[in-house]
Scaffold this motif. Structure first.
Motif, PDB file in Angstrom:
ATOM      1  N   LYS A 284      -5.034   9.216  -5.470  1.00 18.94           N
ATOM      2  CA  LYS A 284      -5.330   8.347  -6.614  1.00 18.94           C
ATOM      3  C   LYS A 284      -6.682   7.672  -6.454  1.00 18.94           C
ATOM      4  O   LYS A 284      -7.339   7.326  -7.448  1.00 18.94           O
ATOM      5  CB  LYS A 284      -4.235   7.287  -6.767  1.00 18.94           C
ATOM      6  N   HIS A 285      -7.134   7.494  -5.220  1.00 16.17           N
ATOM      7  CA  HIS A 285      -8.399   6.807  -4.956  1.00 16.17           C
ATOM      8  C   HIS A 285      -9.338   7.717  -4.164  1.00 16.17           C
ATOM      9  O   HIS A 285      -9.556   7.517  -2.970  1.00 16.17           O
ATOM     10  CB  HIS A 285      -8.142   5.512  -4.187  1.00 16.17           C
ATOM     11  N   PRO A 286      -9.889   8.739  -4.814  1.00 14.31           N
ATOM     12  CA  PRO A 286     -10.745   9.701  -4.107  1.00 14.31           C
ATOM     13  C   PRO A 286     -11.981   9.065  -3.481  1.00 14.31           C
ATOM     14  O   PRO A 286     -12.492   9.567  -2.479  1.00 14.31           O
ATOM     15  CB  PRO A 286     -11.128  10.708  -5.200  1.00 14.31           C
ATOM     16  N   GLU A 374      -1.933  -6.942  -5.815  1.00 11.01           N
ATOM     17  CA  GLU A 374      -1.386  -5.787  -6.546  1.00 11.01           C
ATOM     18  C   GLU A 374      -2.371  -4.615  -6.560  1.00 11.01           C
ATOM     19  O   GLU A 374      -2.015  -3.516  -6.993  1.00 11.01           O
ATOM     20  CB  GLU A 374      -1.053  -6.191  -7.988  1.00 11.01           C
ATOM     21  N   LYS A 375      -3.581  -4.844  -6.081  1.00  5.84           N
ATOM     22  CA  LYS A 375      -4.597  -3.788  -6.061  1.00  5.84           C
ATOM     23  C   LYS A 375      -4.659  -3.157  -4.676  1.00  5.84           C
ATOM     24  O   LYS A 375      -4.663  -3.853  -3.662  1.00  5.84           O
ATOM     25  CB  LYS A 375      -5.965  -4.362  -6.427  1.00  5.84           C
ATOM     26  N   PHE A 376      -4.743  -1.835  -4.646  1.00  5.63           N
ATOM     27  CA  PHE A 376      -4.900  -1.118  -3.379  1.00  5.63           C
ATOM     28  C   PHE A 376      -6.359  -1.231  -2.954  1.00  5.63           C
ATOM     29  O   PHE A 376      -7.240  -0.614  -3.545  1.00  5.63           O
ATOM     30  CB  PHE A 376      -4.503   0.353  -3.544  1.00  5.63           C
ATOM     31  N   ASP A 377      -6.615  -2.022  -1.910  1.00  8.18           N
ATOM     32  CA  ASP A 377      -7.986  -2.334  -1.522  1.00  8.18           C
ATOM     33  C   ASP A 377      -8.095  -2.462  -0.008  1.00  8.18           C
ATOM     34  O   ASP A 377      -7.635  -3.456   0.573  1.00  8.18           O
ATOM     35  CB  ASP A 377      -8.429  -3.636  -2.192  1.00  8.18           C
ATOM     36  N   PRO A 378      -8.714  -1.489   0.692  1.00  6.67           N
ATOM     37  CA  PRO A 378      -8.899  -1.577   2.142  1.00  6.67           C
ATOM     38  C   PRO A 378      -9.691  -2.810   2.556  1.00  6.67           C
ATOM     39  O   PRO A 378      -9.617  -3.242   3.718  1.00  6.67           O
ATOM     40  CB  PRO A 378      -9.665  -0.296   2.480  1.00  6.67           C
ATOM     41  N   GLY A 379     -10.445  -3.400   1.611  1.00 10.32           N
ATOM     42  CA  GLY A 379     -11.196  -4.608   1.902  1.00 10.32           C
ATOM     43  C   GLY A 379     -10.325  -5.771   2.335  1.00 10.32           C
ATOM     44  O   GLY A 379     -10.823  -6.747   2.917  1.00 10.32           O
ATOM     45  N   ASP A 432      -4.884  14.372 -13.171  1.00  7.85           N
ATOM     46  CA  ASP A 432      -6.047  13.496 -13.011  1.00  7.85           C
ATOM     47  C   ASP A 432      -5.654  12.306 -12.136  1.00  7.85           C
ATOM     48  O   ASP A 432      -4.601  11.693 -12.347  1.00  7.85           O
ATOM     49  CB  ASP A 432      -6.495  12.999 -14.395  1.00  7.85           C
ATOM     50  N   PRO A 433      -6.478  11.982 -11.120  1.00  4.20           N
ATOM     51  CA  PRO A 433      -6.157  10.848 -10.238  1.00  4.20           C
ATOM     52  C   PRO A 433      -5.832   9.565 -10.986  1.00  4.20           C
ATOM     53  O   PRO A 433      -4.989   8.772 -10.534  1.00  4.20           O
ATOM     54  CB  PRO A 433      -7.427  10.698  -9.393  1.00  4.20           C
ATOM     55  N   LYS A 434      -6.472   9.345 -12.126  1.00  6.60           N
ATOM     56  CA  LYS A 434      -6.217   8.133 -12.897  1.00  6.60           C
ATOM     57  C   LYS A 434      -4.781   8.074 -13.414  1.00  6.60           C
ATOM     58  O   LYS A 434      -4.254   6.995 -13.695  1.00  6.60           O
ATOM     59  CB  LYS A 434      -7.197   8.032 -14.066  1.00  6.60           C
TER      60      LYS A 434
END
Length: 459
Positions: A284-286, A374-379, A432-434
């Motif tokens: 989903k997050h290329p 709720e956001k997928f964020d490695p940060g 589509d990843p989106k």
């Protein structure tokens, strides 16, 4: 007459509810919905998403922020073993299990080598898909399952071995069935045992698993060398033999089987499910996947297998793996605990014996620690300079004495397997990843990823 009986029942229920409210207020119990007589709060929970339908109370425990939910219903579990045992049985079993696993190389190079070998077997199996669409569920389960097999049985299985495939199927079926609303309802109302339902199918799966373990135990008994235990079963048999004259000993054949089941379940289910979630999120997050692949190429290259020493030089990859575990929130409400003594907490009274569910969601999704959780964020696990940032709120393995005994093994497997897959393959989604939706199909006591297919394209 019938109307009179109905009115009496209704008035009795209202009286009980009123008395319960007064009791809660008088004893200063933590706030929450008033439980109904007999059924407690079960009717007030969304059984498809329990973690989102309950209120929590936060407090500090051993310098860590942990959340607990107080329930007025006592959950009844199908199997009582290492994970759900208590008292001296739990203490002795956990202590023995940790000692044996350490003696067998847990957290050492020995286990790392086993995982690396299994990762290469996974690569060969994925190559055989010829980049065609496939459901990764079974093959992802095979890897940690074989690692556990090597610890418990001293040998791994070929992925196509019929016995191994049957074992894998049993565990996948138990995962699917255990998380259904019906089984959750059954845990609350054991009387449902006498009615038709999926619990009978689950019991059959458990019985088949136990039969498999008993056969393995018998094989070990026939070739056991008390002075040279080969694997986990041998260690358990030696311990059981030493304590055979101790009438108070907890190490019986039943306990041996349940302990093996617990180690198998804990060592396979969480890792394989997290891996399945992880691949879905990476597709989903290329843009995130591309950064991980760049780090793999720079630090590891293509000519050698990833090793645990690489992790300290790969902060972004480490952050991605941590974020996968945080985001999927695999076990929203941890295994039940019980208060061992009366507690006064923030003006509230928690009586001894109160059953508690530690809510891991509240710390993994804490907005102050993880902005926009709720956001997928490695940060969430990186500082301003791009270095890996540890967090006391990262508790997917729980905390304290009840923390997962296989945490070290799981961390190794997730890092080595995910980096090995991305070192050899491009993950190609069929849509589509989106349009990929990583929302769990069931978020009761265990998050279950949606079914999907992908193509493993060799690089």
């Amino acid at each position: 007459m019938d109307l009179f009986i109905v009115l009496v029942i209704c008035l009795s229920c209202l009286l009980l509810v009123s008395l319960l409210k007064q009791s809660y207020a008088k004893r200063k119990l933590p706030p929450g919905p008033t439980p109904f007589p007999l059924v407690g709060n079960i009717l007030q929970l969304d059984r498809k998403n329990i973690s989102k339908s309950i209120s929590m109370v936060k407090f500090m425990n051993v310098d860590h922020k942990v959340t607990y939910l107080l329930l007025s219903v006592c959950l009844v579990f199908v199997l009582i073993g290492l994970v759900l045992s208590h008292g001296e049985l739990w203490k002795e079993t956990r202590r023995f299990t940790l000692t044996v696993l350490r003696d067998m190389g847990m957290g050492k190079k020995t286990i790392e080598n086993r995982i690396q070998e299994e990762a290469l077997c996974l690569v060969e199996a994925l190559k055989k898909t010829n980049a065609s669409p496939c459901d990764p569920s079974s093959i992802l389960f095979c890897v940690p399952c074989n690692v556990i097999c090597s610890i418990i049985f001293q040998n791994r299985f070929d992925y196509n071995d019929q016995t191994f495939q049957t074992l894998v199927k049993h565990f996948l079926d138990s995962i699917r069935l255990s998380n259904t609303p019906w089984i959750q309802l059954y845990n609350t109302f054991p009387i449902l045992h006498y009615l038709p339902g999926s619990h009978h199918e689950l019991f059959k799966v458990f019985n088949d698993q136990i039969k498999f373990f008993l056969e393995k135990i018998q094989e070990h008994q026939e070739s056991l060398d008390h002075n040279n235990p080969r694997d986990f079963i041998d260690y358990l048999l030696v311990k059981m033999e030493k304590e055979k004259h101790n009438e108070q000993s907890q190490f019986t054949m039943h306990h041996l089987v349940v302990t093996i089941w617990d180690v198998f379940d804990a060592g396979t289910q969480t890792t394989s499910t997290t891996m399945k979630f992880g691949l879905l999120l990476l597709m989903k997050h290329p843009e995130i996947t591309a950064k991980v692949r760049e780090e793999i190429e720079r630090v590891i290259g293509r000519d050698r297998s990833p090793c645990m020493q690489d992790r300290s030089h790969m902060p972004y990859t480490d952050a991605v793996i941590h974020e996968i575990q945080r985001y999927v929130d695999l076990i929203p409400n941890n295994a039940p605990h019980a208060v061992t003594r009366d507690i006064q907490f923030r003006g509230y009274f928690i009586p001894k014996g109160t059953h508690i569910l530690p809510s891991l969601t509240s710390v993994l999704y804490d907005e102050k620690e993880f902005p926009n959780p709720e956001k997928f964020d490695p940060g969430h696990f990186l500082d301003a300079s791009g270095n890996f940032r540890k967090s006391d709120y990262f508790l997917p393995f729980s905390i304290g004495k009840r923390a997962c005994v296989g945490e070290g093994l799981a961390r190794m497997e997730l890092f080595l397997l995910l980096t090995t897959i991305l070192q050899h393959f491009t993950l190609k989604p069929l849509i589509d990843p989106k349009d990929i939706d990583p929302t769990p199909v069931d978020n009761g006591f265990f998050s279950v990823p949606p079914s999907y297919q992908l193509c493993f394209v060799p690089v």
